[in-house]
Design a protein around this motif. Structure first.
Motif, PDB file in Angstrom:
ATOM      1  N   TYR A  46       0.839  -1.204   0.000  1.00 33.37           N
ATOM      2  CA  TYR A  46       0.000   0.000   0.000  1.00 33.37           C
ATOM      3  C   TYR A  46       0.875   1.255   0.000  1.00 33.37           C
ATOM      4  O   TYR A  46       0.647   2.195  -0.755  1.00 33.37           O
ATOM      5  CB  TYR A  46      -0.882   0.032   1.257  1.00 33.37           C
ATOM      6  CG  TYR A  46      -2.179  -0.726   1.197  1.00 33.37           C
ATOM      7  CD1 TYR A  46      -2.266  -1.982   0.608  1.00 33.37           C
ATOM      8  CD2 TYR A  46      -3.328  -0.199   1.769  1.00 33.37           C
ATOM      9  CE1 TYR A  46      -3.452  -2.678   0.592  1.00 33.37           C
ATOM     10  CE2 TYR A  46      -4.521  -0.891   1.748  1.00 33.37           C
ATOM     11  CZ  TYR A  46      -4.581  -2.135   1.163  1.00 33.37           C
ATOM     12  OH  TYR A  46      -5.761  -2.818   1.150  1.00 33.37           O
ATOM     13  N   GLY A  47       1.859   1.268   0.897  1.00 32.59           N
ATOM     14  CA  GLY A  47       2.722   2.445   1.015  1.00 32.59           C
ATOM     15  C   GLY A  47       3.534   2.703  -0.236  1.00 32.59           C
ATOM     16  O   GLY A  47       3.684   3.851  -0.671  1.00 32.59           O
ATOM     17  N   MET A  48       4.066   1.645  -0.845  1.00 34.70           N
ATOM     18  CA  MET A  48       4.862   1.800  -2.064  1.00 34.70           C
ATOM     19  C   MET A  48       4.009   2.323  -3.218  1.00 34.70           C
ATOM     20  O   MET A  48       4.416   3.220  -3.965  1.00 34.70           O
ATOM     21  CB  MET A  48       5.499   0.460  -2.442  1.00 34.70           C
ATOM     22  CG  MET A  48       6.556  -0.024  -1.481  1.00 34.70           C
ATOM     23  SD  MET A  48       7.161  -1.691  -1.871  1.00 34.70           S
ATOM     24  CE  MET A  48       7.996  -1.387  -3.440  1.00 34.70           C
ATOM     25  N   GLY A  72      -8.592  -5.327   2.772  1.00 40.98           N
ATOM     26  CA  GLY A  72      -8.706  -5.672   4.189  1.00 40.98           C
ATOM     27  C   GLY A  72      -7.372  -5.744   4.893  1.00 40.98           C
ATOM     28  O   GLY A  72      -7.264  -5.381   6.063  1.00 40.98           O
ATOM     29  N   GLU A  73      -6.338  -6.210   4.179  1.00 39.98           N
ATOM     30  CA  GLU A  73      -5.051  -6.400   4.848  1.00 39.98           C
ATOM     31  C   GLU A  73      -4.416  -5.087   5.287  1.00 39.98           C
ATOM     32  O   GLU A  73      -3.699  -5.050   6.286  1.00 39.98           O
ATOM     33  CB  GLU A  73      -4.087  -7.163   3.950  1.00 39.98           C
ATOM     34  CG  GLU A  73      -4.460  -8.602   3.738  1.00 39.98           C
ATOM     35  CD  GLU A  73      -4.817  -8.899   2.303  1.00 39.98           C
ATOM     36  OE1 GLU A  73      -4.436  -9.970   1.852  1.00 39.98           O
ATOM     37  OE2 GLU A  73      -5.468  -8.074   1.637  1.00 39.98           O
ATOM     38  N   GLY A  74      -4.674  -4.007   4.539  1.00 42.17           N
ATOM     39  CA  GLY A  74      -4.156  -2.708   4.958  1.00 42.17           C
ATOM     40  C   GLY A  74      -4.740  -2.295   6.300  1.00 42.17           C
ATOM     41  O   GLY A  74      -4.024  -1.813   7.188  1.00 42.17           O
ATOM     42  N   ARG A  75      -6.035  -2.495   6.462  1.00 40.24           N
ATOM     43  CA  ARG A  75      -6.688  -2.170   7.736  1.00 40.24           C
ATOM     44  C   ARG A  75      -6.126  -3.031   8.866  1.00 40.24           C
ATOM     45  O   ARG A  75      -5.869  -2.542   9.964  1.00 40.24           O
ATOM     46  CB  ARG A  75      -8.195  -2.400   7.629  1.00 40.24           C
ATOM     47  CG  ARG A  75      -8.876  -1.590   6.546  1.00 40.24           C
ATOM     48  CD  ARG A  75     -10.370  -1.762   6.604  1.00 40.24           C
ATOM     49  NE  ARG A  75     -11.017  -1.207   5.415  1.00 40.24           N
ATOM     50  CZ  ARG A  75     -12.287  -0.833   5.372  1.00 40.24           C
ATOM     51  NH1 ARG A  75     -13.041  -0.943   6.438  1.00 40.24           N
ATOM     52  NH2 ARG A  75     -12.806  -0.357   4.255  1.00 40.24           N
ATOM     53  N   TRP A  76      -5.961  -4.341   8.556  1.00 37.75           N
ATOM     54  CA  TRP A  76      -5.448  -5.240   9.590  1.00 37.75           C
ATOM     55  C   TRP A  76      -4.021  -4.890   9.985  1.00 37.75           C
ATOM     56  O   TRP A  76      -3.645  -5.008  11.160  1.00 37.75           O
ATOM     57  CB  TRP A  76      -5.499  -6.689   9.102  1.00 37.75           C
ATOM     58  CG  TRP A  76      -6.876  -7.185   8.782  1.00 37.75           C
ATOM     59  CD1 TRP A  76      -8.068  -6.668   9.235  1.00 37.75           C
ATOM     60  CD2 TRP A  76      -7.218  -8.272   7.926  1.00 37.75           C
ATOM     61  NE1 TRP A  76      -9.122  -7.379   8.718  1.00 37.75           N
ATOM     62  CE2 TRP A  76      -8.634  -8.370   7.914  1.00 37.75           C
ATOM     63  CE3 TRP A  76      -6.477  -9.187   7.181  1.00 37.75           C
ATOM     64  CZ2 TRP A  76      -9.311  -9.355   7.176  1.00 37.75           C
ATOM     65  CZ3 TRP A  76      -7.134 -10.155   6.445  1.00 37.75           C
ATOM     66  CH2 TRP A  76      -8.538 -10.240   6.447  1.00 37.75           C
ATOM     67  N   ALA A  99       3.462   3.231  12.361  1.00 39.09           N
ATOM     68  CA  ALA A  99       3.412   2.866  10.948  1.00 39.09           C
ATOM     69  C   ALA A  99       2.739   3.983  10.155  1.00 39.09           C
ATOM     70  O   ALA A  99       1.702   3.784   9.524  1.00 39.09           O
ATOM     71  CB  ALA A  99       2.653   1.549  10.767  1.00 39.09           C
ATOM     72  N   PRO A 100       3.334   5.190  10.182  1.00 37.93           N
ATOM     73  CA  PRO A 100       2.663   6.336   9.562  1.00 37.93           C
ATOM     74  C   PRO A 100       2.500   6.226   8.054  1.00 37.93           C
ATOM     75  O   PRO A 100       1.488   6.662   7.506  1.00 37.93           O
ATOM     76  CB  PRO A 100       3.559   7.519   9.942  1.00 37.93           C
ATOM     77  CG  PRO A 100       4.906   6.919  10.241  1.00 37.93           C
ATOM     78  CD  PRO A 100       4.606   5.589  10.828  1.00 37.93           C
ATOM     79  N   ALA A 101       3.472   5.663   7.341  1.00 41.83           N
ATOM     80  CA  ALA A 101       3.375   5.587   5.882  1.00 41.83           C
ATOM     81  C   ALA A 101       2.260   4.641   5.461  1.00 41.83           C
ATOM     82  O   ALA A 101       1.449   4.957   4.581  1.00 41.83           O
ATOM     83  CB  ALA A 101       4.714   5.147   5.291  1.00 41.83           C
ATOM     84  N   ILE A 102       2.209   3.466   6.081  1.00 38.62           N
ATOM     85  CA  ILE A 102       1.166   2.497   5.737  1.00 38.62           C
ATOM     86  C   ILE A 102      -0.206   3.041   6.121  1.00 38.62           C
ATOM     87  O   ILE A 102      -1.176   2.924   5.369  1.00 38.62           O
ATOM     88  CB  ILE A 102       1.440   1.153   6.428  1.00 38.62           C
ATOM     89  CG1 ILE A 102       2.718   0.519   5.863  1.00 38.62           C
ATOM     90  CG2 ILE A 102       0.256   0.206   6.272  1.00 38.62           C
ATOM     91  CD1 ILE A 102       3.169  -0.733   6.589  1.00 38.62           C
ATOM     92  N   THR A 103      -0.300   3.668   7.289  1.00 42.10           N
ATOM     93  CA  THR A 103      -1.572   4.231   7.739  1.00 42.10           C
ATOM     94  C   THR A 103      -2.057   5.314   6.785  1.00 42.10           C
ATOM     95  O   THR A 103      -3.233   5.343   6.397  1.00 42.10           O
ATOM     96  CB  THR A 103      -1.427   4.799   9.157  1.00 42.10           C
ATOM     97  OG1 THR A 103      -0.979   3.757  10.042  1.00 42.10           O
ATOM     98  CG2 THR A 103      -2.751   5.349   9.662  1.00 42.10           C
ATOM     99  N   ALA A 156      -5.567   7.259   2.283  1.00 44.77           N
ATOM    100  CA  ALA A 156      -5.627   7.813   0.925  1.00 44.77           C
ATOM    101  C   ALA A 156      -6.591   7.002   0.065  1.00 44.77           C
ATOM    102  O   ALA A 156      -7.286   7.555  -0.798  1.00 44.77           O
ATOM    103  CB  ALA A 156      -4.238   7.830   0.306  1.00 44.77           C
ATOM    104  N   ARG A 157      -6.641   5.695   0.296  1.00 46.98           N
ATOM    105  CA  ARG A 157      -7.597   4.871  -0.458  1.00 46.98           C
ATOM    106  C   ARG A 157      -9.032   5.223  -0.067  1.00 46.98           C
ATOM    107  O   ARG A 157      -9.926   5.257  -0.917  1.00 46.98           O
ATOM    108  CB  ARG A 157      -7.319   3.392  -0.225  1.00 46.98           C
ATOM    109  CG  ARG A 157      -6.000   2.944  -0.808  1.00 46.98           C
ATOM    110  CD  ARG A 157      -5.944   1.459  -1.024  1.00 46.98           C
ATOM    111  NE  ARG A 157      -4.652   1.075  -1.589  1.00 46.98           N
ATOM    112  CZ  ARG A 157      -4.395  -0.115  -2.101  1.00 46.98           C
ATOM    113  NH1 ARG A 157      -5.344  -1.029  -2.143  1.00 46.98           N
ATOM    114  NH2 ARG A 157      -3.205  -0.389  -2.594  1.00 46.98           N
ATOM    115  N   PHE A 158      -9.249   5.476   1.220  1.00 46.99           N
ATOM    116  CA  PHE A 158     -10.581   5.896   1.636  1.00 46.99           C
ATOM    117  C   PHE A 158     -10.955   7.205   0.938  1.00 46.99           C
ATOM    118  O   PHE A 158     -12.079   7.366   0.455  1.00 46.99           O
ATOM    119  CB  PHE A 158     -10.627   6.104   3.148  1.00 46.99           C
ATOM    120  CG  PHE A 158     -10.414   4.852   3.965  1.00 46.99           C
ATOM    121  CD1 PHE A 158     -10.551   3.596   3.412  1.00 46.99           C
ATOM    122  CD2 PHE A 158     -10.056   4.943   5.304  1.00 46.99           C
ATOM    123  CE1 PHE A 158     -10.351   2.440   4.170  1.00 46.99           C
ATOM    124  CE2 PHE A 158      -9.860   3.805   6.069  1.00 46.99           C
ATOM    125  CZ  PHE A 158     -10.006   2.552   5.498  1.00 46.99           C
ATOM    126  N   ALA A 159     -10.013   8.136   0.886  1.00 44.97           N
ATOM    127  CA  ALA A 159     -10.277   9.439   0.276  1.00 44.97           C
ATOM    128  C   ALA A 159     -10.589   9.311  -1.210  1.00 44.97           C
ATOM    129  O   ALA A 159     -11.372  10.091  -1.756  1.00 44.97           O
ATOM    130  CB  ALA A 159      -9.079  10.365   0.475  1.00 44.97           C
TER     131      ALA A 159
END
Length: 297
Positions: A172-174, A236-240, A252-256, A261-264
Motif C-alpha cells: 500500500y505504502g509503495m 482488508g489487509e491494509g486495515r489489519w 506505521a505512519p506511511a502504511i496508515t 488515501a484509499r478511503f479518500a
C-alpha cells in the motif's frame, strides 16, 4: 503430488495450472467455474487418495470459514488443509485447533504474485508445524519462481497470513508513494516525459521494483491514465496491518496514510474538505462554490 484445489479464480486457477505444468495432479473444484473437475467438495475428497492435501483458495471471511467447516466433516485423520486466501491471521489458530481435534493438519499460506504468478511464480509465506509444512513442500517449491527463493516458513500457525498482511501493508505504502510522485511530476509543468522518467528508474536506481515495472507498463498503455478513475478499494489487509501496528504500539505512519488515501479516493466530494473549505471561507473569505471548483464558473 496429488492436490485438491478449492477455488479456481484468478489466483487459484492459475496456481492449479502452474502445478499441473510442474507435473502435479490437481483436482479442482469451484462452485462458480466450469473449469472444475468435480461438482462438490465431497466428490473432491473422494477423488483424492488418503492421506489427502487440500488447498483452499476462496475469498476470505464466510466463504473460507464455511469451506473449512465442511472439509472438517469430510476429511479424515492424517489429511492436511492449506488455507491460502487473504484471511485474518487471528482466525487461523481457531481453525487449526478445530481440525487438529479430528487429526487434520492445517497450514496458513500467504500468496503473492497476482495474475502473473502462473508464468513468473509466486511468493509463498506459510505458518504451521514443521511436519505439515514439509509435507506440502513439493507444492510450495513448484509455485515459487523457477530461479529459486520466494518461500518462507515464517513460524507457527497464523504467521503465514500475518507476514502476508504486513507485505500488503508495505505494498500500500509503495503504491501510494509512486502515485504521489506521478502527480507531483505532472503538476510541476517542468517534466515533459513522466512515463519516460518512470521507465528510466527501472534500471540502476534504488526504487527499481516489480511495482515500478507494472507502473511503467500501465503508463506505456495509457500515458495520462485517462481511462481510469482515481478510485482504489482495499482488500482488508491494509486495515489489519494498521490495527496490528496499534495493538503492538508500532508506529506505521506511511502504511496508515496510504490506507486513508484509499478511503479518500472513494469520495466524490469529501465532507472533511468541505469543512476545510468552509473554515478558509470564514477566516479568509476563500469561498469556492461547486460551480467554480468544477470549472463551470
Amino acid at each position: 503430488m496429488q492436490l485438491g484445489m478449492i477455488g479456481l479464480g484468478k489466483m487459484g486457477g492459475n496456481m492449479a495450472a502452474r502445478l499441473r505444468d510442474k507435473g502435479h495432479e490437481v483436482v479442482g473444484y469451484d462452485a462458480f467455474s466450469e473449469e472444475r473437475d468435480v461438482d462438490t467438495l465431497a466428490a473432491l475428497v473422494d477423488r483424492l487418495a488418503a492421506p489427502r492435501v487440500v488447498w483452499v483458495m476462496v475469498p476470505a471471511g464466510d466463504p473460507t470459514a464455511s469451506t473449512i467447516a465442511e472439509l472438517g466433516d469430510l476429511l479424515a485423520e492424517g489429511d492436511l488443509v492449506i488455507e491460502g486466501g487473504n484471511s485474518h491471521y487471528a482466525d487461523d489458530r481457531a481453525r487449526a485447533e478445530e481440525l487438529s481435534a479430528k487429526g487434520i493438519g492445517y497450514v496458513d499460506a500467504g500468496v503473492s504474485g497476482g495474475v502473473w504468478g502462473r508464468s513468473n511464480g509466486y511468493g509463498i509465506m506459510v505458518g504451521g508445524s514443521a511436519e505439515d509444512v514439509e509435507r506440502a513442500r513439493p507444492v510450495f517449491d513448484s509455485l515459487v519462481p523457477d530461479e529459486g527463493g520466494g518461500f518462507v516458513h515464517a513460524g507457527r500457525v497464523g504467521a503465514g497470513h500475518f507476514v502476508k498482511m504486513v507485505h500488503n501493508g508495505i505494498e500500500y505504502g509503495m503504491m501510494q508513494a509512486f502515485g504521489e510522485g506521478y502527480e507531483l511530476m505532472v503538476a510541476s509543468g517542468l517534466v515533459d516525459n513522466v512515463p519516460g522518467t518512470f521507465e528510466s528508474w527501472r534500471e540502476g536506481t534504488v526504487v527499481r521494483s516489480w511495482l515500478l515495472d507494472l507502473l511503467s507498463r500501465a503508463l506505456e498503455e495509457d500515458p495520462e491514465l485517462s481511462r481510469l478513475r482515481g478510485y482504489a478499494e482495499d482488500s482488508g489487509e491494509g486495515r489489519w496491518t494498521v490495527q496490528a501496528a496499534v495493538d503492538h504500539a508500532v508506529p506505521a505512519p506511511a502504511i496508515t496514510a496510504s490506507l486513508y488515501a484509499r478511503f479518500a479516493s472513494r469520495q466524490d466530494d469529501s465532507p472533511a474538505m468541505k469543512v476545510v473549505a468552509a473554515l478558509r471561507n470564514q477566516f479568509g473569505g476563500h469561498a469556492v462554490t461547486k460551480a467554480e471548483d468544477s470549472g463551470d464558473a
